[in-house]
Every structure is written in C-alpha cells, then in structure tokens.
Design a protein around this motif. Structure first.
Motif, PDB file in Angstrom:
ATOM      1  N   GLN A  64      36.810  41.918  30.085  1.00 25.23           N
ATOM      2  CA  GLN A  64      36.379  40.612  30.574  1.00 25.23           C
ATOM      3  C   GLN A  64      37.042  40.327  31.914  1.00 25.23           C
ATOM      4  OE1 GLN A  64      37.353  37.826  27.439  1.00 25.23           O
ATOM      5  NE2 GLN A  64      35.564  38.399  26.217  1.00 25.23           N
TER       6      GLN A  64
ATOM      7  N   LYS B 212      28.428  40.939  32.997  1.00 25.49           N
ATOM      8  CA  LYS B 212      27.711  39.708  33.323  1.00 25.49           C
ATOM      9  C   LYS B 212      28.225  39.038  34.592  1.00 25.49           C
ATOM     10  CE  LYS B 212      26.481  38.477  28.548  1.00 25.49           C
ATOM     11  NZ  LYS B 212      26.595  37.437  27.499  1.00 25.49           N
ATOM     12  N   VAL B 213      29.475  39.297  34.944  1.00 26.30           N
ATOM     13  CA  VAL B 213      30.123  38.524  35.999  1.00 26.30           C
ATOM     14  C   VAL B 213      30.247  39.279  37.309  1.00 26.30           C
ATOM     15  CG1 VAL B 213      32.218  37.265  36.622  1.00 26.30           C
ATOM     16  CG2 VAL B 213      31.409  37.264  34.250  1.00 26.30           C
TER      17      VAL B 213
ATOM     18  N   THR C 242      37.168  37.235  35.339  1.00 25.83           N
ATOM     19  CA  THR C 242      36.713  36.065  36.083  1.00 25.83           C
ATOM     20  C   THR C 242      37.089  36.283  37.537  1.00 25.83           C
ATOM     21  OG1 THR C 242      36.898  33.674  36.372  1.00 25.83           O
ATOM     22  CG2 THR C 242      38.844  34.787  35.548  1.00 25.83           C
TER      23      THR C 242
ATOM     24  N   GLN D  61      36.633  29.418  36.433  1.00 26.16           N
ATOM     25  CA  GLN D  61      35.586  30.036  35.627  1.00 26.16           C
ATOM     26  C   GLN D  61      36.209  30.750  34.427  1.00 26.16           C
ATOM     27  OE1 GLN D  61      32.234  29.815  36.117  1.00 26.16           O
ATOM     28  NE2 GLN D  61      32.762  28.329  37.734  1.00 26.16           N
TER      29      GLN D  61
ATOM     30  N   GLN E 181      34.546  36.272  31.149  1.00 28.93           N
ATOM     31  CA  GLN E 181      33.271  36.699  30.568  1.00 28.93           C
ATOM     32  C   GLN E 181      33.185  38.218  30.627  1.00 28.93           C
ATOM     33  OE1 GLN E 181      29.640  34.412  31.443  1.00 28.93           O
ATOM     34  NE2 GLN E 181      30.893  33.194  32.866  1.00 28.93           N
TER      35      GLN E 181
END
Length: 552
Positions: A415, A429-430, A417, A422, A425
């Motif tokens: 994950q 996706k990021v 950010t 924020q 994620q």
C-alpha cells in the motif's frame, strides 16, 4: 563476481570478450544499439531458454561463456562439491546453441543438464529487469519481495513440507472415504466366506494327504492280497521262492569262483541281490501287519474330499489351492478390519498435520510482520529521496487460516500514499507509472542489499525517472556497488556517471551485415558519452562541463 563474458555469434554479435571489475559498471549506448545484448547472452549462461533465433545468421552455432570468481561465494563452492563438479578459484559456465535450436550446457567443462546450470547461475547473478515494477503489482510477487528481503527460505521450506504432508494425508483419507461403501460390501462377503472356510479348516497340503489316504483305503483288499502274493514269491512258498533259489545259485557261484577268481564279481552281485530280497520281504511284512481297513475313516475321508471339491468350485479355485485361497481371504479381511482403525488414525493425523501446518505458517507470518515493518521504514525513506517527499509505503500482512499453500496462509498487499492527507491504498490503484518506477526501484535496491548474490544486474530499471531523482538513483546504485558487483544498463547520464567504470555499446554495418560491439571507456571517452546522453547530437562546452561535473 563476474570476471569475464565471452560471446560468439550471438544475435548481431560476431565476437565479444568483456572483462568486468568490482563496483558499479555502467552500460550505455544509442537506442537500438543493443545495450541489453550482453545481459541476454549472460542469461543463457544462467539457464535461460534459447532458440535458433539467437544464432547469428550464417553461423553454425552461438557460444557464450561466463567466468566467475569463487573467492567470496562459499555457497557456490559447496554446490559444486555436492554435485561432484570441479572446484577451483574460478568457475566457468558455458552454453552453446546450434542453428537448429539444440543447446548444450557446461560447468567447468563438464556437460550438465540445464537445470543444474540454472541452479548454480542463481547463486552468482541476480537480474532486475525494466518491467520488474509491473510485476510488483501482483500479490504473489509482493510476497516474494518481502520473503527475499527477510531471507525466509528456511521458514518457507518448513511451511512447504508441512503443507505437502498435510495434503498427502488428506488424500489418503479421501481415498479411504471414497471406497468406504465398497469396503463394507466386500467385508461382509469376506466374513461369510472366511467363516465357512474356517469351519471346514482345510490345512495347506492336507487335501493331497487325504486324497492319497483315500486311495489307499479304497484299494485296501487289493493291497492285502498283493502283499501276500509278493511274500509268497519272495520267501514263504514252500516249493518255489526267490530267496531259496538265490541261496542255491550263490552256492554254485562260490564253487565257480574257486575254479576261476574272475567270477568273484558274480558271487558278490548274487549276495547283494539276496540282501535286497530279504530287506524287501521284511518291509512288505511290516506294511502288511499295519494295514487296517476302517470303513468309518474311509467314509470320513470321502466326505471331506467331496466338501473340499464343492468349496473349490464355489470359490473358482483348484481343490489343491483351496487352503492357500482361505489364507488369502483371511488376510484381506484382516486388512479391511484394520481399515476402520486406519480411518480413525488417518483422521487424527489429518488434524495433527493441520495444526503443525498452522503453527509453521503462523511462525512465518509473525516474521513477515516484523520484516514488513522494517521494510516499510526503508522504502518510505527511499521514496522520499526519490522525489516523493510526502509519500508513505506500507505492507499489509493478514494471516488467514482458511488459506493454505506452500508459501503459507498470508495475504500480502503493498500500500502507498503519494499525497499528504490521503489514506494508504493498494499500490496498483494509487501510483502513477513514474511513481511506480521509483517505488519499485527503491524496493529492488533495498532487497538487493539483503540478498547474498555477488553480482546484481539492473537492466534499464530507471525508465520513467529523470532529473534530480535520476541522480539519487545513481548514488543508490553506486552505494550498492561498494559491497556488491553492480552492472547497470541505463540511458540516464546521472546514473551512468555514478559508475566506477563505464562501457559503451555501438552498432555498425560491416560487409553487408550488422554487428554490435561493446568497449570500456577511459575518462575522456566517458565525458564524451555522458555529454551525448545529456545533449544528444549537439555537444557544447557547457554540455562537456556538465558531463565532467557528473563524473566528480
């Protein structure tokens, strides 16, 4: 480390011999010049797949050899010793590919299977390709990166063995359960058959004995009569019997041998015949005295023979094999009776093996959590340096006992950010392409420091990176090169300038064909090449000054 790479008739290379040194080696060249061709050739020595297209047009075969120093690679020495291959200060891996696509592999001149070449090659070289950051989007690759950093090979091996044992016992249980109804029906039939044969209780060899005894009793009167006649002829007849006749003949023979000693043997043979007749008479007398005609026993034998023949027909076996058939059915019934006990034992073993697996998987999971926290800090610090000052990286490790595999029961997710405020994620996706490249490169460099591979190759892993970030990448790779041999194919001057040495790839036409060459650069040649990378075709004094500054 890699000391030398020799390439013959590979792709567009006619002949190339490269000497490599410790530290970081930068490889640059114009687009399409074949900067990665040496890496591809080395890959053949490491066991990569080969085909006829790799052979230079017009050549019979391609040949690639790589020479490695064993000075700081004790595990490679052990591997060579364990596989009965020559061990010296250096090791040479060689691969030949014929024009028809057949290939051969050699270690220190010894022909070996490709699997052995690949196994040893992995101990010498680790290759990080330009698409490695795309693989990082896959959960299974994320797990592999975490385990590589944590050096979980022993823990994963324990989990794998527990998993395999668990599956093996579960399969045995399933097989027993699938055949349960068949076994119950078979057991009922066997119980009836064995009880019937147990009641008859025919012993091995017994049928032949009772059959012989029945035959003797059936012919009892004839036996007695013939025995009596035999005794009459042998010795009991008052007028003529063999024994008295022999005695008279022996008397004549004794007289004859007194006249001529040559007849001594005749007298001897007649004496022996008399002894044989007397012994025969004695045995027949003894046999006759023991003969008993027992009608009840005869009837018993007839009944037993009849029953044996009836059971043999029922079981479709020969009568003389009925006792052995009885034993075989009894053994099968015993095994079926044991199956019920075995079913309980297997079920207990399944439960125990699952617990053993969960225990080893939990131990692996706890270690993953510990190293994930460590890697989180290192990767976050790395992406800060790579021009993502507000970025944060985290590895989510979730233990799920319902998931069972050779690699454990964990679900791992990277994950990230990239902007303040924020939430974290999933990285897929990021992160943008450039961000993904930087995060991937940071992870590769960090994990490479932990993996004990003497040579690391980075093949254009800096794609999507430029400017100040590229300079940081160059410094990272140079720092890694202080402890590990690093070979970096790059198009960025900021990265290339950090190399301890520099090689240039050129492609040119010769005699109607195309060839690629690679050569080491001295300091002035490096400045020219870095200037070309900085400015392209138009090189000015300012560009050269920038190139000199990069080398400082």
């Amino acid at each position: 480390m890699l000391c030398q790479l020799s390439i013959n008739n590979f792709a567009i290379v006619r002949f190339l011999e490269l000497d490599f040194k410790a530290g970081m080696t930068s490889i640059t060249g114009e687009t399409g010049a074949g900067k990665s061709i040496a890496i591809d050739a080395l890959g053949l020595c490491l066991g990569n797949r080969a085909d006829a297209n790799t052979v230079r047009p017009g050549a019979n075969k391609a040949e690639v050899s790589a020479r490695f120093s064993l000075e700081d690679v004790p595990y490679a020495k052990r591997w060579l010793e364990d596989n009965d291959l020559d061990v010296d200060e250096e090791c040479i891996l060689r691969r030949t590919i014929s024009a028809d696509g057949r290939s051969r592999a050699y270690i220190n001149g010894n022909p070996v299977p490709l699997t052995q070449l690949k196994a040893l090659g992995q101990l010498f070289v680790g290759i990080h390709g330009q698409h490695a950051h795309h693989a990082m989007l896959r959960s299974e690759h994320q797990l592999t990166l975490l385990d590589s950093y944590a050096n979980h090979s022993i823990l994963i091996d324990n989990v794998s063995k527990s998993y395999q044992r668990c599956k093996l016992i579960e399969n045995e249980l399933k097989q027993l359960q699938l055949n349960q109804q068949e076994r119950i029906a078979r057991k009922q039939l066997l119980q009836y058959q064995v009880e019937e044969l147990d009641e008859f209780a025919l012993k091995p060899g017994e049928f032949e004995q009772i059959e012989q005894e029945h035959k003797r009793l059936a012919n009892g009167s004839d036996l007695i009569e013939n025995c009596q006649l035999t005794l009459q002829l042998l010795s009991e007849d008052d007028e003529h019997n063999i024994e008295s006749s022999l005695n008279r003949v022996i008397g004549f023979a004794d007289q004859l041998q007194s006249f001529d000693p040559a007849l001594q043997s005749v007298a001897n043979m007649l004496n022996e015949a008399l002894i044989q007749v007397q012994e025969s008479t004695s045995e027949v007398q003894d046999y006759l005295s023991k003969i008993e005609l027992d009608p009840e026993h005869f009837a018993f034998l007839e009944q037993r023979i009849s029953k044996a023949m009836q059971l043999a027909r029922k079981h479709h076996v020969q009568t003389e094999h009925l006792a052995e058939h009885h034993q075989a059915l009894a053994i099968e019934l015993k095994e079926l009776n044991n199956d019920a006990t075995r079913l309980d034992e297997i079920q207990q073993q399944v439960d125990d093996s699952k617990q053993a697996y969960i225990k080893s998987a939990q131990k692996l999971s706890q270690s993953r959590l510990r190293y994930a926290k460590e890697l989180n800090k290192l990767v976050t610090r790395s992406i800060h340096e790579l021009n993502m000052p507000k970025g944060k990286f985290s590895i989510e490790v979730n233990f799920n006992p319902d998931i069972q595999s050779v690699t454990g029961s964990d679900q791992v997710e990277f994950q990230v950010t990239t902007n303040p405020g924020q939430p974290l994620q999933p990285i897929a996706k990021v992160a943008s392409g450039g961000e993904l490249s930087r995060i991937g490169l940071g992870i590769q460099v960090i994990t490479a420091k932990k993996v004990a591979t003497p040579t690391l190759i980075f093949d254009e892993v800096d794609v999507g990176i430029s400017g100040p970030t590229a300079a940081v990448v160059g410094r990272m790779l140079r720092s890694l090169g202080e402890s590990t041999q690093v070979i970096c194919v790059t198009h960025l001057p900021q990265v290339a300038g950090n190399g301890h040495q520099h090689m240039l790839v050129n492609k040119f036409s010769k005699s109607g064909g195309t060839e690629t060459q690679m050569k080491p650069l001295d300091k002035e040649q490096r400045i020219s090449e870095l200037a070309r990378l900085l400015a392209g075709d138009v090189i000015t004094e300012n560009t050269l000054a920038n190139a000199r500054e990069l080398l400082q």
